[in-house]
Design an enzyme around this catalytic site. Structure first.
Site, short mmCIF file in Angstrom:
data_model
loop_
_atom_site.label_atom_id
_atom_site.label_comp_id
_atom_site.label_asym_id
_atom_site.label_seq_id
_atom_site.Cartn_x
_atom_site.Cartn_y
_atom_site.Cartn_z
N LYS A 83 0.85 -1.20 0.00
CA LYS A 83 0.00 0.00 0.00
C LYS A 83 0.88 1.24 0.00
O LYS A 83 1.80 1.36 0.83
CB LYS A 83 -0.88 -0.03 1.25
CG LYS A 83 -2.16 0.75 1.15
CD LYS A 83 -3.01 0.46 2.39
CE LYS A 83 -4.33 1.15 2.35
NZ LYS A 83 -5.01 1.05 3.66
C1 E4P Z 1 -8.43 1.87 3.79
O1 E4P Z 1 -7.57 1.22 3.26
C2 E4P Z 1 -8.25 2.60 5.04
O2 E4P Z 1 -7.51 1.79 5.92
C3 E4P Z 1 -9.55 2.92 5.74
O3 E4P Z 1 -10.66 2.54 4.98
C4 E4P Z 1 -9.62 4.27 6.34
O4 E4P Z 1 -10.86 4.42 6.98
P1 E4P Z 1 -11.17 5.60 8.00
O5 E4P Z 1 -11.29 6.87 7.22
O6 E4P Z 1 -12.47 5.23 8.65
O7 E4P Z 1 -10.02 5.66 8.96
#
Ligand code: E4P
EC number: 2.2.1.2
Length: 216
Positions: A83
């Site tokens: 990522k």
């Molecule tokens: C996605 O890969 C992220 O980890 C996640 O969806 C972020 O979500 P949040 O905005 O609720 O922290």
């Protein structure tokens, strides 16, 4: 539509995997920090719970260092997806890693143009954040719809991984506009099964069945 679990909670991921609702897992540095566990250990354990991609995020900000971190993370398991943040350095690292056949997830996407750049550098997934746009009174779902249309216009194979999902309505709307994947916390995924009329109907069926005195 694929379901990814946005969590490092082993018990919660296992519970959903046992039901058959886990096509992959996403994590981020905040989720890992919250788990209180060693990054590589927890990613390795999660990778054993699913055959699907498990996103593990780099923390470097410069491309060469991101590439090196990505290569290290890939050694944890075959299903690790690297990522990378949606910055110019992250895109550069994505181009290199994707060219090496490494699955990549470009994260922190908040605009259609950012998503276009991720597709151009060969990202496996683009992660537009719905909830965080809604939080600042913008329209997260409009972003998913725009990216879907742009990718379809040009036949990009990058998958739209709708992230920062906070509610059942987000999931439904993602399905309606054609997101390839949603990633959501375990509670949101489990909550999709709930309906008060299901509970009411089941209670009535059980009551009537008890009265019948029969058994199966
Ligand atoms: C996605 O890969 C992220 O980890 C996640 O969806 C972020 O979500 P949040 O905005 O609720 O922290």
């Amino acid at each position: 539509m694929k379901f990814f679990v946005d969590s490092a909670d082993i018990e919660a991921i296992s519970e959903l995997a046992d039901i058959g609702l886990v096509d992959g897992v996403t994590t981020n540095p905040s989720i890992i920090a919250k788990s209180g566990r060693d990054f590589k250990d927890v990613i390795k354990q999660i990778c054993g719970l699913t055959d699907g991609h498990v996103s593990a995020e780099v923390v470097a900000t410069e491309a060469q260092q991101m590439i090196s971190e990505g290569q290290t993370l890939r050694k944890i398991a075959d299903n690790v997806c690297v990522k990378l943040p949606l910055t110019l350095e992250g895109l550069k690292a994505c181009k290199q890693l994707s060219g090496e056949g490494v699955p990549t997830n470009v994260t922190l996407c908040f605009s259609p143009n950012q998503a276009l750049l991720a597709a151009k550098v060969g990202a496996t997934y683009i992660s537009p954040f719905i909830g965080r746009l809604d939080d600042i009174t913008l329209d997260g779902m409009e972003l998913i719809q725009d990216i879907r249309e742009i990718y379809d216009n040009y036949g990009y194979e990058t998958e739209v991984l709708a992230a920062s999902i906070r509610s059942a309505n987000h999931v439904k709307d993602c399905a309606l506009v054609g997101a390839d994947v949603i990633t959501a916390p375990p509670g949101v995924i489990k909550g999709l099964a709930n309906h008060p009329l299901t509970d009411k109907g089941l209670a009535a069926f059980m009551k009537d069945w008890d009265k019948s005195g029969q058994s199966i």
